[in-house]
Design a protein around this motif. Sequence first.
Motif, PDB file in Angstrom:
ATOM      1  N   ARG A  51       0.864  -1.175   0.000  1.00 19.33           N
ATOM      2  CA  ARG A  51       0.000   0.000   0.000  1.00 19.33           C
ATOM      3  C   ARG A  51       0.901   1.226   0.000  1.00 19.33           C
ATOM      4  O   ARG A  51       1.949   1.232   0.643  1.00 19.33           O
ATOM      5  CB  ARG A  51      -0.901   0.006   1.235  1.00 19.33           C
ATOM      6  N   TRP A  53       0.850   5.855  -0.841  1.00 21.49           N
ATOM      7  CA  TRP A  53       0.081   7.084  -1.058  1.00 21.49           C
ATOM      8  C   TRP A  53       0.757   7.952  -2.108  1.00 21.49           C
ATOM      9  O   TRP A  53       1.984   7.951  -2.231  1.00 21.49           O
ATOM     10  CB  TRP A  53       0.008   7.892   0.238  1.00 21.49           C
ATOM     11  N   GLN A  62       0.870   9.025 -10.020  1.00 20.00           N
ATOM     12  CA  GLN A  62      -0.359   8.269 -10.253  1.00 20.00           C
ATOM     13  C   GLN A  62      -0.216   7.367 -11.478  1.00 20.00           C
ATOM     14  O   GLN A  62      -0.550   6.174 -11.427  1.00 20.00           O
ATOM     15  CB  GLN A  62      -1.539   9.215 -10.449  1.00 20.00           C
ATOM     16  N   GLU A  72      -6.328   2.185  -7.214  1.00 24.09           N
ATOM     17  CA  GLU A  72      -6.765   3.187  -6.247  1.00 24.09           C
ATOM     18  C   GLU A  72      -7.774   2.558  -5.292  1.00 24.09           C
ATOM     19  O   GLU A  72      -8.723   1.912  -5.726  1.00 24.09           O
ATOM     20  CB  GLU A  72      -7.405   4.357  -6.983  1.00 24.09           C
ATOM     21  N   GLU A  74      -8.564   4.480  -2.086  1.00 25.07           N
ATOM     22  CA  GLU A  74      -9.104   5.521  -1.217  1.00 25.07           C
ATOM     23  C   GLU A  74      -8.607   6.886  -1.674  1.00 25.07           C
ATOM     24  O   GLU A  74      -7.491   7.010  -2.174  1.00 25.07           O
ATOM     25  CB  GLU A  74      -8.639   5.262   0.223  1.00 25.07           C
ATOM     26  N   ARG A  75      -9.451   7.907  -1.487  1.00 23.74           N
ATOM     27  CA  ARG A  75      -9.049   9.302  -1.693  1.00 23.74           C
ATOM     28  C   ARG A  75      -9.364  10.073  -0.424  1.00 23.74           C
ATOM     29  O   ARG A  75     -10.372   9.821   0.215  1.00 23.74           O
ATOM     30  CB  ARG A  75      -9.813   9.942  -2.856  1.00 23.74           C
ATOM     31  N   THR A  76      -8.480  11.003  -0.088  1.00 24.17           N
ATOM     32  CA  THR A  76      -8.713  11.850   1.076  1.00 24.17           C
ATOM     33  C   THR A  76      -8.696  13.310   0.650  1.00 24.17           C
ATOM     34  O   THR A  76      -8.167  13.652  -0.418  1.00 24.17           O
ATOM     35  CB  THR A  76      -7.655  11.625   2.167  1.00 24.17           C
ATOM     36  N   ASN A  81      -3.314  14.626   6.606  1.00 24.50           N
ATOM     37  CA  ASN A  81      -1.859  14.591   6.414  1.00 24.50           C
ATOM     38  C   ASN A  81      -1.257  15.965   6.715  1.00 24.50           C
ATOM     39  O   ASN A  81      -1.958  16.974   6.705  1.00 24.50           O
ATOM     40  CB  ASN A  81      -1.467  14.062   5.023  1.00 24.50           C
ATOM     41  N   ALA A  87      -4.998  13.304  -1.187  1.00 25.59           N
ATOM     42  CA  ALA A  87      -4.117  12.181  -1.489  1.00 25.59           C
ATOM     43  C   ALA A  87      -4.928  10.965  -1.928  1.00 25.59           C
ATOM     44  O   ALA A  87      -6.133  10.873  -1.664  1.00 25.59           O
ATOM     45  CB  ALA A  87      -3.272  11.831  -0.268  1.00 25.59           C
ATOM     46  N   ILE A  88      -4.235  10.059  -2.596  1.00 24.99           N
ATOM     47  CA  ILE A  88      -4.829   8.810  -3.066  1.00 24.99           C
ATOM     48  C   ILE A  88      -4.023   7.658  -2.474  1.00 24.99           C
ATOM     49  O   ILE A  88      -2.788   7.666  -2.537  1.00 24.99           O
ATOM     50  CB  ILE A  88      -4.784   8.706  -4.602  1.00 24.99           C
ATOM     51  N   ARG A  89      -4.729   6.679  -1.916  1.00 23.89           N
ATOM     52  CA  ARG A  89      -4.054   5.475  -1.440  1.00 23.89           C
ATOM     53  C   ARG A  89      -4.194   4.411  -2.514  1.00 23.89           C
ATOM     54  O   ARG A  89      -5.276   4.195  -3.059  1.00 23.89           O
ATOM     55  CB  ARG A  89      -4.651   4.969  -0.131  1.00 23.89           C
ATOM     56  N   TYR A  90      -3.094   3.762  -2.826  1.00 19.97           N
ATOM     57  CA  TYR A  90      -3.040   2.698  -3.831  1.00 19.97           C
ATOM     58  C   TYR A  90      -2.680   1.390  -3.147  1.00 19.97           C
ATOM     59  O   TYR A  90      -2.009   1.374  -2.113  1.00 19.97           O
ATOM     60  CB  TYR A  90      -1.971   2.993  -4.889  1.00 19.97           C
TER      61      TYR A  90
END
Length: 95
Positions: A51, A53, A62, A72, A74-76, A81, A87-90
């Motif tokens: 995982r 970010w 990206q 992808e 999650e997006r926050t 942070n 941000a995007i979690r991958y």
Amino acid sequence: MQVVIPSLECWLAESSSCALVGMLVEPDLTRAGIGTQLIAVAKRERPDGLRLWAFVSNRGAQRFYLRHGFGEVERTDGSDNEEGAPAIRYAWGPS
């Protein structure tokens, strides 16, 4: 890494337990294959999944992660942070 670390300025970040958590190297080395090699090592060492970010503003990261099989998850909005940046979690895992 035999070339990058010994011959260029490199900044490392570590956690309070001395684990390496990030690094910055010369931006002119973008697209030199270093990231691809590091992702390959990470996948080999963590075959159950990874995982990570990326900031929404970092379109290059990206594309890189998507190209290397990350999806992808999650997006926050950035409220969680230090930078306050969306941000995007991958995630990557075995098929």
